[in-house]
Design a protein around this motif. Structure first.
Motif, PDB file in Angstrom:
ATOM      1  N   MET A  15       0.849  -1.190   0.000  1.00  0.00           N
ATOM      2  CA  MET A  15       0.000   0.000   0.000  1.00  0.00           C
ATOM      3  C   MET A  15       0.885   1.240   0.000  1.00  0.00           C
ATOM      4  N   PRO A  16       0.786   2.088  -1.013  1.00  0.00           N
ATOM      5  CA  PRO A  16       1.655   3.266  -1.062  1.00  0.00           C
ATOM      6  C   PRO A  16       1.274   4.293  -0.003  1.00  0.00           C
ATOM      7  N   SER A  17       2.264   5.103   0.387  1.00  0.00           N
ATOM      8  CA  SER A  17       1.984   6.199   1.312  1.00  0.00           C
ATOM      9  C   SER A  17       1.339   7.346   0.541  1.00  0.00           C
ATOM     10  N   ASP A  74       0.955   3.837 -20.602  1.00  0.00           N
ATOM     11  CA  ASP A  74       0.374   3.005 -21.655  1.00  0.00           C
ATOM     12  C   ASP A  74      -0.839   2.226 -21.149  1.00  0.00           C
ATOM     13  N   GLY A  75      -1.662   2.910 -20.384  1.00  0.00           N
ATOM     14  CA  GLY A  75      -2.939   2.350 -19.944  1.00  0.00           C
ATOM     15  C   GLY A  75      -2.897   1.546 -18.669  1.00  0.00           C
ATOM     16  N   THR A  76      -1.700   1.300 -18.115  1.00  0.00           N
ATOM     17  CA  THR A  76      -1.571   0.451 -16.930  1.00  0.00           C
ATOM     18  C   THR A  76      -1.127   1.260 -15.725  1.00  0.00           C
ATOM     19  N   SER A  77      -1.761   1.033 -14.582  1.00  0.00           N
ATOM     20  CA  SER A  77      -1.448   1.764 -13.367  1.00  0.00           C
ATOM     21  C   SER A  77       0.012   1.576 -12.961  1.00  0.00           C
ATOM     22  N   VAL A  78       0.605   2.619 -12.391  1.00  0.00           N
ATOM     23  CA  VAL A  78       1.916   2.457 -11.786  1.00  0.00           C
ATOM     24  C   VAL A  78       1.774   1.562 -10.561  1.00  0.00           C
ATOM     25  N   ASP A  79       2.886   0.957 -10.115  1.00  0.00           N
ATOM     26  CA  ASP A  79       2.798   0.104  -8.933  1.00  0.00           C
ATOM     27  C   ASP A  79       3.055   0.919  -7.671  1.00  0.00           C
ATOM     28  N   ASP A  80       2.924   0.260  -6.528  1.00  0.00           N
ATOM     29  CA  ASP A  80       3.063   0.953  -5.248  1.00  0.00           C
ATOM     30  C   ASP A  80       4.421   1.627  -5.106  1.00  0.00           C
ATOM     31  N   LEU A 121       4.608   4.841  -7.194  1.00  0.00           N
ATOM     32  CA  LEU A 121       3.839   5.933  -6.613  1.00  0.00           C
ATOM     33  C   LEU A 121       4.507   6.459  -5.346  1.00  0.00           C
ATOM     34  N   ASP A 122       5.081   5.556  -4.552  1.00  0.00           N
ATOM     35  CA  ASP A 122       5.817   5.992  -3.367  1.00  0.00           C
ATOM     36  C   ASP A 122       6.987   6.889  -3.750  1.00  0.00           C
ATOM     37  N   ALA A 123       7.736   6.487  -4.781  1.00  0.00           N
ATOM     38  CA  ALA A 123       8.894   7.267  -5.202  1.00  0.00           C
ATOM     39  C   ALA A 123       8.475   8.628  -5.741  1.00  0.00           C
ATOM     40  N   LEU A 124       7.395   8.675  -6.492  1.00  0.00           N
ATOM     41  CA  LEU A 124       6.890   9.955  -7.001  1.00  0.00           C
ATOM     42  C   LEU A 124       6.463  10.850  -5.842  1.00  0.00           C
ATOM     43  N   LEU A 126      -1.498  15.189 -10.728  1.00  0.00           N
ATOM     44  CA  LEU A 126      -1.112  15.695 -12.044  1.00  0.00           C
ATOM     45  C   LEU A 126       0.389  15.921 -12.105  1.00  0.00           C
ATOM     46  N   VAL A 127       0.964  16.511 -11.049  1.00  0.00           N
ATOM     47  CA  VAL A 127       2.423  16.700 -10.982  1.00  0.00           C
ATOM     48  C   VAL A 127       3.131  15.348 -11.028  1.00  0.00           C
ATOM     49  N   ALA A 128       2.575  14.363 -10.306  1.00  0.00           N
ATOM     50  CA  ALA A 128       3.169  13.021 -10.319  1.00  0.00           C
ATOM     51  C   ALA A 128       3.173  12.439 -11.726  1.00  0.00           C
TER      52      ALA A 128
END
Length: 424
Positions: free
Chosen positions: A1-3, A86-92, A95-98, A126-128
């Motif tokens: 689960m991402p922060s 390309d249509g696929t969600s980033v992984d946890d 997203l954590d790194a962003l 949006l920034v991410a």
């Protein structure tokens, strides 16, 4: 689960009277080097159908061979879905790194009090997306606005192409006093970098206001291009458009993608390739059809057919009627309707459309939403916390779930719907 703290901390700690600060968001973009070094942007605004437009546009751009980052909102089941490659969600981990990079830059900014407002979660996602696009070497970003307009972070991104969907009286009193003022506000997401604006047909008054606002925003350089879903030969063909009222959004997304390719000087895909990719598009919560998981201990193949649910984010009379017609076309009838509309949506219109059908009204726990509108006494009542696969199956074999995206996301979670991949 991402922060999720980097995306929600300032919003959660906001004080009464504080508003989002575009100045602070602009400073954040500069701190991250995104004020000048950023991927070309196709921005999507409108009152409804932005997610369908953005997803179709991203799929069409991918069909042309471009690496595409897509930012949409709200999410369905996970905040990872707000940013896709390309249509696929980033992984946890991504997203954590962003979030960590955004948070580090945010901490170097002046305080919220000094900035005069907070960083809004929708703007930070949006920034991410812009960050992820740069890191991934993406060719183009497709960014869905929040409410849209000059007060939306999308304006700071400076979209080269704007896709403007149908404008109606959503957010009256927030974006404007009436639909004409709302149309002007949404159009003003365009700016110096904008080279094209593609829109759906509007009422004459709204169309005139869009033209005037676009001229103001671009110094008269850009004129709106109208794409008519009813015109013969308009891409994509009806069979490849999203179902129901989202069909027009699919047409708008494809047209906006074509304008972006022209701007980039990249040939569009041939029709066979384009149609092949568009045929893979899946839009959860937009008339999406799902089997309700079997209760524990029940073996498949029993005498009772599996229950199904059609999920749609309809929020007004027209949307509810279209969804009901769609469900009846699939099943021949509807056993039960789940409806979740806060008071600021068209509750009265939904009540009229649903008539004597068995309906259960669902109440969400979000404190900013009100559920005090008078409802028919024979309707059932349910708290969103009680929404499970078993509860859905108990309502019948053919259940129609309608309402705000906060609710439809919960339904998709209950049936374990796949939401990580939208196309490809």
């Amino acid at each position: 689960m991402p922060s999720l703290d980097p995306f929600f901390t300032e919003w959660a700690e906001r004080r009464p009277g504080q508003t989002r600060s575009l100045g602070r968001a602009s400073a954040l973009l500069a701190a991250l080097g995104l004020d000048a070094d950023r991927t070309p942007v196709l921005g999507v605004v409108g009152s409804k159908g932005k997610g369908s437009t953005a997803t179709t546009a991203a799929a069409a751009l991918s069909a042309a061979g471009l690496r595409t980052v897509l930012v949409t909102g709200p999410s369905f089941r996970s905040y990872r879905e707000r940013v896709r490659v390309d249509g696929t969600s980033v992984d946890d981990a991504v997203l954590d790194a962003l979030g960590a990079r955004i948070d580090a830059a945010r901490r170097d900014l002046p305080t919220v009090e000094e900035s005069g407002g907070y960083l809004a979660p929708s703007g930070l996602f949006l920034v991410a997306g812009l960050l992820r696009a740069r890191e991934a070497g993406a060719d183009v970003c497709v960014l869905e606005a929040g409410m849209g307009g000059r007060r939306d972070e999308l304006r700071l991104a400076g979209p080269e192409v704007v896709a403007l969907g149908k404008v109606f009286a959503e957010h009256v009193g927030v974006l404007g006093a009436d639909v004409v003022e709302i149309a002007r506000e949404k159009t003003l997401v365009a700016g110096e970098r904008t080279r094209a604006l593609v829109r759906l047909p509007q009422t004459p008054e709204v169309a005139a206001e869009i033209d005037a606002a676009l001229a103001d925003a671009t110094g008269g350089r850009v004129g709106a291009e109208v794409v008519d879903p009813e015109a013969e030969g308009t891409e994509p063909p009806p069979a490849l458009r999203p179902p129901g009222l989202s069909a027009a959004s699919g047409v708008l997304g494809a047209a906006a993608a074509a304008r972006m390719l022209e701007h980039l000087g990249i040939p569009g895909p041939d029709r066979r390739t384009l149609h092949g990719v568009l045929a893979t598009v899946r839009l959860p919560g937009r008339l999406s059809r799902h089997t309700v998981p079997l209760p524990a201990g029940r073996a498949p193949g029993g005498e009772a057919p599996d229950a199904e649910v059609v999920v749609d984010s309809a929020i007004d009379r027209v949307g509810v009627a279209a969804a009901l017609a769609h469900a009846r076309g699939l099943w021949g009838g509807v056993d039960h309707v789940l409806l979740c509309l806060p008071d600021h949506k068209d509750v009265s219109g939904a009540v009229e459309v649903l008539g004597g059908l068995p309906v259960t009204a669902v109440r969400l726990p979000e404190t900013h939403l009100r559920f005090e509108h008078a409802l028919p006494p024979h309707w059932g009542r349910m708290d969103a916390a009680d929404l499970t696969a078993a509860a859905l199956a108990a309502l019948g074999r053919r259940v129609l779930a309608l309402g705000t995206v906060y609710f439809t996301g919960r339904v998709l979670e209950a049936v374990d719907a796949p939401t990580d991949r939208l196309f490809g």
